[in-house]
Design a protein around this motif. Structure first.
Motif, short mmCIF file in Angstrom:
data_model
loop_
_atom_site.label_atom_id
_atom_site.label_comp_id
_atom_site.label_asym_id
_atom_site.label_seq_id
_atom_site.Cartn_x
_atom_site.Cartn_y
_atom_site.Cartn_z
N SER A 1 4.34 -21.40 -9.94
CA SER A 1 3.33 -20.14 -9.44
C SER A 1 3.96 -19.20 -8.84
N ALA A 2 3.50 -17.90 -8.70
CA ALA A 2 4.08 -17.09 -8.11
C ALA A 2 3.04 -16.06 -7.53
N ARG A 3 3.35 -15.37 -6.22
CA ARG A 3 2.54 -14.78 -5.55
C ARG A 3 3.24 -13.39 -5.10
N ALA A 4 2.63 -12.34 -5.38
CA ALA A 4 3.49 -11.05 -4.90
C ALA A 4 2.44 -9.99 -4.27
N VAL A 5 3.16 -9.08 -3.33
CA VAL A 5 2.49 -8.08 -2.63
C VAL A 5 3.26 -6.73 -3.05
N ALA A 6 2.49 -5.80 -3.25
CA ALA A 6 3.13 -4.58 -3.88
C ALA A 6 2.47 -3.42 -2.93
N TRP A 7 3.38 -2.39 -2.61
CA TRP A 7 3.13 -1.45 -1.94
C TRP A 7 3.42 -0.13 -2.69
N VAL A 8 2.43 0.73 -2.86
CA VAL A 8 2.41 1.84 -3.42
C VAL A 8 1.93 3.09 -2.76
N TYR A 9 2.32 4.29 -2.95
CA TYR A 9 1.57 5.31 -2.49
C TYR A 9 1.47 6.62 -3.40
N PRO A 10 0.53 7.36 -3.14
CA PRO A 10 0.30 8.31 -4.05
C PRO A 10 1.57 9.32 -4.40
N THR A 11 2.04 9.67 -5.55
CA THR A 11 3.23 10.87 -5.55
C THR A 11 2.86 11.97 -5.03
N LEU A 12 3.78 12.50 -4.27
CA LEU A 12 3.44 13.89 -3.78
C LEU A 12 3.66 15.13 -4.83
N ASN A 13 3.26 16.33 -4.76
CA ASN A 13 3.68 17.14 -5.57
C ASN A 13 3.17 17.05 -6.96
N ARG A 14 2.24 16.39 -7.35
CA ARG A 14 1.86 16.29 -8.71
C ARG A 14 0.83 17.27 -9.28
#
Length: 183
Positions: A170-183
């Motif tokens: 089994s595998a567990r993950a945490v991802a961190w993303v943010y809105p891309t600026l200047n879209r």
């Protein structure tokens, strides 16, 4: 509680209105019954790496539970559903796909949705394969596929659960993303 503009004044790394999003991912696969020493046996694929002589994981794609958990966390963080939504069994073009291919495609979808990946942390649980000597290789392969840092850790679960009994991983993950600026 501080406002975004107050946090920015205190040196926070995010401009006003650009707060990070966090997603959790999980994946699990059973080991195949296939004999890994058979001449036509497929290898275990885990954390983007081939593990010769180890029993492979069964699944719609290559069964790479680590890569799948990474994708699942990315989709959750960016509001794109989950692994099944994007790469499910109703998507025959992903049958047999490598975990690295899925991570690359997840990165593309996340960017298309207007997000930049900060990083991903993932931990898998299983007695095999012995991971420590290939940790940096796995981090590099997955980071290159994603275009952002990925850190992989492993645990044996001290022989407990189905992972400890050698039935799967089994595998567990945490991802961190943010809105891309200047879209």
């Amino acid at each position: 509680m501080r406002t975004v503009s107050e946090s920015q004044e205190l040196g926070a790394p995010f401009p006003a209105g650009c707060l990070p999003m966090v997603g959790l991912g999980f994946d699990v696969h059973a080991f195949s019954d296939e004999d890994p020493s058979a001449p036509d046996a497929l290898p275990l694929m885990l954390a983007g790496l081939e593990w010769p002589g180890e029993r492979r994981l069964s699944g719609h794609s290559d069964g790479d539970a680590v890569a799948h958990a990474v994708c699942d966390a990315l989709f959750a963080a960016s509001g794109l559903g989950d692994l099944g939504t994007q790469f499910g069994t109703d998507r025959p073009e992903f049958a047999g796909a490598s975990g690295v291919t899925l991570v690359r495609e997840a990165a593309r979808l996340v960017a298309e949705a207007g997000f930049t990946v900060g990083n991903v942390s993932v931990q898998f649980v299983g007695n095999r394969p012995r991971f420590a000597k290939r940790r940096e290789e796995a981090n590099q392969v997955l980071s290159e596929a994603l275009g952002a840092p990925v850190a992989v850790a492993a645990s044996t679960s001290d022989g407990l659960g189905f992972e400890g009994a050698g039935e799967g991983i089994s595998a567990r993950a945490v991802a961190w993303v943010y809105p891309t600026l200047n879209r």
